[in-house]
Design a protein around this motif. Structure first.
Motif, short mmCIF file in Angstrom:
data_model
loop_
_atom_site.label_atom_id
_atom_site.label_comp_id
_atom_site.label_asym_id
_atom_site.label_seq_id
_atom_site.Cartn_x
_atom_site.Cartn_y
_atom_site.Cartn_z
N LEU A 1 4.18 5.69 -5.34
CA LEU A 1 4.25 5.69 -6.80
C LEU A 1 3.20 6.62 -7.41
CD1 LEU A 1 5.33 4.61 -9.48
CD2 LEU A 1 3.76 2.68 -9.23
N LEU A 2 1.98 6.55 -6.93
CA LEU A 2 0.93 7.41 -7.47
C LEU A 2 1.26 8.89 -7.26
CD1 LEU A 2 -2.26 5.42 -6.46
CD2 LEU A 2 -1.22 5.61 -8.74
N GLY A 3 1.73 9.23 -6.08
CA GLY A 3 2.11 10.62 -5.81
C GLY A 3 3.28 11.07 -6.67
N PHE A 4 4.25 10.19 -6.85
CA PHE A 4 5.42 10.52 -7.67
C PHE A 4 5.01 10.72 -9.12
CE2 PHE A 4 9.47 9.36 -9.84
CZ PHE A 4 10.27 10.35 -9.29
N ILE A 5 4.16 9.86 -9.63
CA ILE A 5 3.69 9.99 -11.01
C ILE A 5 2.88 11.28 -11.19
CG2 ILE A 5 2.11 9.02 -12.74
CD1 ILE A 5 3.13 6.24 -11.83
N ASP A 6 2.04 11.61 -10.22
CA ASP A 6 1.29 12.87 -10.29
C ASP A 6 2.23 14.06 -10.38
OD1 ASP A 6 -1.19 11.65 -10.24
OD2 ASP A 6 -1.52 12.00 -8.10
N GLU A 7 3.27 14.05 -9.58
CA GLU A 7 4.26 15.14 -9.61
C GLU A 7 4.95 15.21 -10.97
OE1 GLU A 7 6.56 18.35 -8.49
OE2 GLU A 7 4.88 17.49 -7.40
N LEU A 8 5.32 14.06 -11.52
CA LEU A 8 5.97 14.05 -12.83
C LEU A 8 5.04 14.59 -13.91
CD1 LEU A 8 7.83 10.61 -12.76
CD2 LEU A 8 8.81 12.89 -12.44
N ARG A 9 3.77 14.23 -13.85
CA ARG A 9 2.80 14.74 -14.83
C ARG A 9 2.67 16.25 -14.72
NH1 ARG A 9 -1.31 9.92 -13.81
NH2 ARG A 9 -0.57 8.53 -15.44
N PRO B 1 17.91 6.87 -19.00
CA PRO B 1 17.19 7.10 -17.75
C PRO B 1 17.73 8.29 -16.96
CG PRO B 1 18.54 5.13 -17.59
CD PRO B 1 18.65 5.62 -19.00
N ASP B 2 16.83 9.20 -16.62
CA ASP B 2 17.18 10.31 -15.75
C ASP B 2 16.80 9.93 -14.32
OD1 ASP B 2 14.41 10.48 -15.78
OD2 ASP B 2 14.35 12.47 -16.69
N ALA B 3 16.90 10.85 -13.39
CA ALA B 3 16.61 10.55 -11.99
C ALA B 3 15.18 10.05 -11.81
CB ALA B 3 16.86 11.78 -11.12
N ALA B 4 14.24 10.64 -12.52
CA ALA B 4 12.84 10.20 -12.38
C ALA B 4 12.66 8.77 -12.90
CB ALA B 4 11.92 11.16 -13.13
N ALA B 5 13.26 8.46 -14.04
CA ALA B 5 13.16 7.11 -14.58
C ALA B 5 13.84 6.10 -13.67
CB ALA B 5 13.77 7.06 -15.98
N LEU B 6 14.95 6.50 -13.07
CA LEU B 6 15.63 5.60 -12.13
C LEU B 6 14.78 5.35 -10.90
CD1 LEU B 6 19.23 7.04 -12.40
CD2 LEU B 6 18.42 4.85 -13.32
N ARG B 7 14.11 6.39 -10.41
CA ARG B 7 13.24 6.21 -9.25
C ARG B 7 12.06 5.30 -9.60
NH1 ARG B 7 13.02 8.97 -4.42
NH2 ARG B 7 15.25 8.94 -4.86
N LEU B 8 11.46 5.50 -10.76
CA LEU B 8 10.36 4.63 -11.19
C LEU B 8 10.83 3.20 -11.36
CD1 LEU B 8 8.68 7.00 -13.79
CD2 LEU B 8 7.73 6.30 -11.59
N GLU C 1 0.82 -1.21 0.00
CA GLU C 1 0.00 0.00 0.00
C GLU C 1 0.86 1.27 0.00
OE1 GLU C 1 -3.48 2.23 2.58
OE2 GLU C 1 -3.01 0.13 3.00
N THR C 2 1.86 1.31 0.87
CA THR C 2 2.69 2.51 0.95
C THR C 2 3.49 2.73 -0.32
OG1 THR C 2 2.85 2.20 3.34
CG2 THR C 2 4.42 3.72 2.35
#
Length: 88
Positions: free
Chosen positions: A44-52, A62-69, A38-39
């Motif tokens: 992941l959902l919050g991170f994707i929202d921020e990226l959008r 891969p940049d930092a965001a792709a590495l985190r994903l 769940e956490t």
């Protein structure tokens, strides 16, 4: 997993430098949040929202965001969070 994870995880098998970079992001996540389904999903959902909101687009390298994903995808796979779920 479908958009980025599978390809990046496959690539990790061929590129030790990518493994090291993803491992650093995994370590940050381990220190920052509880690694339950769940956490990690909420993160992941919050991170994707921020990226959008920032207009982020996956590039060839891969940049930092792709590495985190990729780190999130790796953790989800390694912890078995995808085994009984539908497409992620």
């Amino acid at each position: 997993m479908n958009a980025l994870g599978e390809a990046q995880l496959d690539r990790m098998g061929r590129e030790p430098g990518l493994v090291a970079a993803v491992d650093q992001h995994v370590a940050v996540l381990r220190d920052a949040i509880p690694l339950d389904r769940e956490t990690l999903g909420d993160y992941l959902l919050g991170f994707i929202d921020e990226l959008r909101q920032r207009g982020w687009v996956l590039g060839d390298e891969p940049d930092a965001a792709a590495l985190r994903l990729t780190a999130v995808c790796w953790l989800a796979r390694e912890r078995g969070f995808l085994e009984d779920a539908g497409p992620a």
